[in-house]
Design an enzyme around this catalytic site. Structure first.
Site, PDB file in Angstrom:
ATOM      1  N   CYS A 122      -0.425   9.091  62.631  1.00 53.94           N
ATOM      2  CA  CYS A 122       0.430  10.128  63.202  1.00 53.94           C
ATOM      3  C   CYS A 122       0.152  11.449  63.167  1.00 53.94           C
ATOM      4  CB  CYS A 122       1.821   9.974  62.544  1.00 53.94           C
ATOM      5  SG  CYS A 122       2.635   8.320  63.154  1.00 53.94           S
ATOM      6  N   HIS A 133       5.624  16.238  64.684  1.00 52.31           N
ATOM      7  CA  HIS A 133       5.510  14.792  64.883  1.00 52.31           C
ATOM      8  C   HIS A 133       6.742  14.132  65.118  1.00 52.31           C
ATOM      9  CE1 HIS A 133       4.717  10.483  64.928  1.00 52.31           C
ATOM     10  NE2 HIS A 133       5.023  10.563  63.711  1.00 52.31           N
ATOM     11  N   ASN A 172       8.823   6.998  68.482  1.00 59.79           N
ATOM     12  CA  ASN A 172       7.642   7.475  67.669  1.00 59.79           C
ATOM     13  C   ASN A 172       6.164   7.070  68.383  1.00 59.79           C
ATOM     14  OD1 ASN A 172       5.101   7.969  66.063  1.00 59.79           O
ATOM     15  ND2 ASN A 172       6.605   7.330  64.073  1.00 59.79           N
TER      16      ASN A 172
END
Length: 334
Positions: free
Chosen positions: A114, A256, A286
């Site tokens: 990520c 993020h 996500n």
């Protein structure tokens, strides 16, 4: 050696058409819309079809970014693809390079989960600053739906698929990347994993090899939360310090898009008001390396982000890895 600067001249972002909302997910696992939204902030996520590749999503996002930058693909010198879910274990960047018709661009994958897009952007910047390359395309893309256990309500509610991209171009004077910080801590690697699961295959009576496959995403949610809310504000503050700025100088905080609770906690620790926090988590979930450029692209194209705006971005995730970059959007004034 003369150190050059850079500017961010184009962005793009795409997500698959298929939408899996919380109500539909409730029919698959023991959960509820209220449970998901209250704990994550996610209402829906986009999922790639079996025929849709990571490379296709990445190429579409890259095309959009090149068009905004007014740059032809054959003018690219470098393509960096940040992904943890390539179509080919050897890498997908070269396939994307070919799909874009960018034969002059060296292409490689970069894996930092990520944090991948932010790590890739900082990496690409070094090639520009040293004068090795002039035009770079950085893409963050992931298809995490391939590796989700759709019977595990702790993880299947979180993840979605997508791709985002940014064009970076060298400048002889001035620099839009103001400062950055990148960190890793392998001692916490087991908090978020997608591990290889070996199965022994005997070749001879004395020699065996491993012929397994990868499992599904496993995550220790409480530990990841504690890690993020502690380390991410520190990384943002260090990047701001190196930029000669404070939190009061930034126009936008771009994190993020992992979990609404994390976004809120980080913004609170940095004393950044909610109206300065860019969020599209509810609609995408996500998307790993794609999440920062996807949110950036939406904010730029909706004119929420204006040329010259100062953005503090931070990625964090498996590895564990985390980092931050402070940059100004757009070209310098002519």
């Amino acid at each position: 050696m003369t150190i050059l600067g850079l500017e961010l001249t184009g962005c793009g972002g795409v997500a698959p058409d298929a939408v899996l909302d919380n109500e539909t997910l409730m029919q698959m696992v023991d959960t509820s819309d209220e449970w998901i939204r209250s704990r994550t902030g996610i209402r829906q996520r986009r999922l790639a079809s079996p025929s849709q590749s990571l490379g296709e999503l990445a190429a579409q996002a890259g095309t959009q970014a090149l068009e905004m930058a007014g740059l032809a693909a054959n003018e690219l010198d470098l393509l960096v693809l940040a992904t943890s879910t390539p179509d080919d274990l050897f890498g997908s960047a070269s396939w994307v390079q070919h799909r874009l018709n960018a034969p002059q661009a060296v292409a490689f994958d970069l894996t930092a989960a990520c944090s991948g897009f932010l790590f890739a952007m900082v990496t690409a910047a070094q090639f520009l600053r040293t004068g090795v390359y002039r035009n770079v395309l950085v893409i963050g893309a992931d298809v995490l739906s391939r590796w989700v256990d759709w019977g595990d309500r702790r993880t299947c509610v979180l993840f979605g698929d997508g791709a985002g991209a940014v064009v970076l171009q060298a400048r002889d004077s001035g620099d839009r990347l103001l400062g950055f910080e990148m960190r890793s801590d392998g001692s916490q690697n087991n908090c978020l994993t997608l591990g290889y699961q070996p199965q022994a295959q005997a070749l001879t009576s004395e020699i065996s090899v491993s012929q397994g496959d990868y499992g599904t995403i496993a995550m220790n949610g409480p530990e990841v939360y504690k890690f993020a809310v502690k380390k991410v504000p520190e990384a943002v503050e260090k990047a701001l310090f190196r930029s000669g700025l404070t939190t009061q100088d930034i126009d936008w905080l771009l994190l993020h898009q992992a979990n609404q609770r994390i976004l809120d906690a980080v913004a609170k620790r940095l004393k950044i008001p909610s109206e300065k926090v860019l969020i599209n988590l509810a609609n995408y979930g996500n998307t790993s390396a794609a999440s920062i450029p996807l949110a950036l692209n939406e904010a730029v194209r909706s004119q929420q982000i204006q040329p010259g705006d100062t953005i503090a971005a931070s990625g964090f995730g498996a590895g564990l890895t985390w980092g931050s970059a402070v940059f100004r959007w757009g070209r310098f004034a002519a």
